[in-house]
Design a protein around this motif. Structure first.
Motif, PDB file in Angstrom:
ATOM      1  N   LYS A  56      76.921  59.205  36.417  1.00 26.49           N
ATOM      2  CA  LYS A  56      76.240  60.383  35.874  1.00 26.49           C
ATOM      3  C   LYS A  56      75.328  61.025  36.919  1.00 26.49           C
ATOM      4  O   LYS A  56      75.141  62.248  36.928  1.00 26.49           O
ATOM      5  N   TRP A  59      75.968  64.219  39.361  1.00 23.00           N
ATOM      6  CA  TRP A  59      75.672  65.620  39.051  1.00 23.00           C
ATOM      7  C   TRP A  59      74.390  66.086  39.742  1.00 23.00           C
ATOM      8  O   TRP A  59      74.145  67.284  39.875  1.00 23.00           O
ATOM      9  N   GLY A 100      87.319  67.935  39.569  1.00 20.85           N
ATOM     10  CA  GLY A 100      87.163  67.197  38.315  1.00 20.85           C
ATOM     11  C   GLY A 100      86.962  65.714  38.489  1.00 20.85           C
ATOM     12  O   GLY A 100      86.881  64.973  37.498  1.00 20.85           O
ATOM     13  N   GLU A 103      83.581  64.523  36.764  1.00 17.82           N
ATOM     14  CA  GLU A 103      83.635  64.490  35.306  1.00 17.82           C
ATOM     15  C   GLU A 103      84.508  63.335  34.811  1.00 17.82           C
ATOM     16  O   GLU A 103      84.132  62.586  33.897  1.00 17.82           O
ATOM     17  N   LYS A 107      83.675  59.878  32.532  1.00 19.58           N
ATOM     18  CA  LYS A 107      84.449  59.490  31.352  1.00 19.58           C
ATOM     19  C   LYS A 107      85.018  58.083  31.515  1.00 19.58           C
ATOM     20  O   LYS A 107      84.991  57.264  30.590  1.00 19.58           O
TER      21      LYS A 107
END
Length: 430
Positions: A56, A59, A100, A103, A107
């Motif tokens: 996380k 980001w 991507g 992201e 996940k």
């Protein structure tokens, strides 16, 4: 990490040299907190949580301070022979888009965290079934000891009676030796039963991580004939419930989702990447201007945007995608295999349980007949109407009948409890 509260166990912390009475529930709750494999699995859960936090954090922009210092010497220079250079910079960078990967990585780490949680749960379930089987083996071994203790008493009495008859001239020395050998054989069987009991208790202590000096005594459990011969629920229903509650299967299905994300992450290697960077810096060179003036005049600011378009990467991306697709197919095969394993497991327990129940019913009738025959044979032997071979055969048949009944009872109850566990994920022992 989750903390489990087990008030029932406050009085059950193992004390060296002190015997405790443990129920099956006590064993499960104690193992939940003390089993080493379970504790290691919980540490893996924590590691997965940290990995998720790290994913996380991608980001967020990066920020670093850098400084460099160098000293140079020019021994044949006509002017100044030595110089000193220093630089100071504060640099920031942020990935705007990387196909991507960021992201999908988040996940995937969420899925891995869930897989680790399910793995711990599955390990606990496996521990519960291991405890159940060892617990019932101990109860079985304990009752077997009682059978052989009684057998020893009977065979000893027969041996003593035979000696009296031999001394009175009514029985040969050979017949007495045979009955005495039967007595010694029963004693040997009793020692074996006690050894089996001690071995099973050691296995339980290992599962509970109890010290070598700790003693453990289990609470007795009684079952009626109706409980042993209880009807089994529908096989198809049990199979479906086992699928619905199986944590390993759930982990495998989540693992398949993770493998799909691996494909997406690998494909991102073909896509452009955009990053933003900015920085401020200054420096000082000596000999030269004053330090403050040099630092002020060397002050600089920068901002930039980087676009990276992959053209050729020596087939790294193509190979990564291919490997990810193979892993995806392998994950589906693991799921199919688990379905098959559960089906085989449930069906085997049904077959074993029904077989044990049938043997139990037959053993009840056999025991009644063997007991009556043994009593009559003993009476006839005392009156001198039967020989030692008949007496020994009757005694052996009675012991075997008791042992067969005991064995079939515990096999049937273990099967019933295992089926109950696979249906409900819990086991209740009285």
């Amino acid at each position: 990490m989750k903390n489990y509260v087990i008030p029932l166990m406050l009085c059950l912390v193992p004390t060296v040299g002190v015997s405790q009475t443990w129920t099956y529930s006590d064993c499960v709750e104690y193992a939940r907190e003390h089993n080493i494999s379970l504790q290691k699995s919980r540490l893996n859960e924590e590691t997965a949580e940290y990995n998720l936090e790290e994913a996380k954090a991608q980001w967020q922009p990066s920020l670093d301070f850098a400084t460099s210092h160098s000293f140079s010497n020019y021994p044949w220079n006509e002017g100044t022979n030595n110089s000193y250079n220093s630089s100071y910079g504060l640099n920031a960078g942020w990935t705007v888009w990387n196909g991507g990967q960021r992201e999908n990585s988040i996940k995937q780490n969420k899925l891995i965290t869930e897989i680790n949680r399910l793995t711990t749960g599955e390990l606990m379930r496996s521990l519960e079934t291991d405890l159940l089987q060892v617990y019932m083996n101990i109860l079985y071994a304990k009752e077997a000891i009682a059978i052989y203790e009684e057998a020893v008493k009977v065979s000893q009495a027969q041996s003593d009676r035979a000696r009296q008859l031999m001394d009175a001239g009514k029985l040969s020395r050979v017949d007495y030796a045979q009955l005495n050998a039967q007595y010694e054989q029963d004693r040997y069987s009793l020692v074996n039963a006690q050894s089996t009991y001690d071995t099973r208790r050691m296995e339980l202590k290992q599962l509970l991580e109890l010290g070598i000096d700790s003693d453990i005594t289990l609470a007795d459990v009684e079952w009626t004939t109706e409980q042993v011969l209880a009807s089994l629920p529908p096989l198809a229903e049990s199979y479906q419930l086992a699928l619905d509650t199986d944590l390993r299967l759930q982990a495998l299905e989540i693992g398949k989702e993770s493998s799909e994300l691996d494909v997406a992450i690998a494909k991102a290697g073909r896509l452009p990447k955009i990053s933003l960077n900015a920085g401020v810096g200054t420096g000082y060179i000596a000999p030269g201007k004053a330090f403050g003036t040099s630092m002020k005049q060397s002050w600089n600011e920068s901002i930039g945007l980087t676009l990276s378009i992959p053209i050729a990467d020596n087939k790294k991306t193509k190979t990564a995608v291919a490997r990810a697709r193979v892993a995806q197919l392998d994950a589906q095969l693991d799921i199919n295999q688990r379905h098959s394993d559960i089906a085989t497991l449930i069906e085997n327990w049904y077959i074993d349980t029904r077989s044990a129940q049938s043997r139990f019913s037959a053993a009840q009738t056999q025991l009644e007949s063997a007991q009556l025959s043994d009593e009559l044979t003993n009476e006839r032997f005392n009156l001198g109407y039967v020989n030692t071979v008949e007496l020994m055969t009757s005694h052996k048949a009675y012991i075997e009948a008791r042992h067969s009944l005991l064995q079939s009872k515990y096999m049937a109850m273990l099967g019933l409890k295992m089926i109950e566990f696979y249906r409900n994920s819990t086991v209740a022992l009285p």
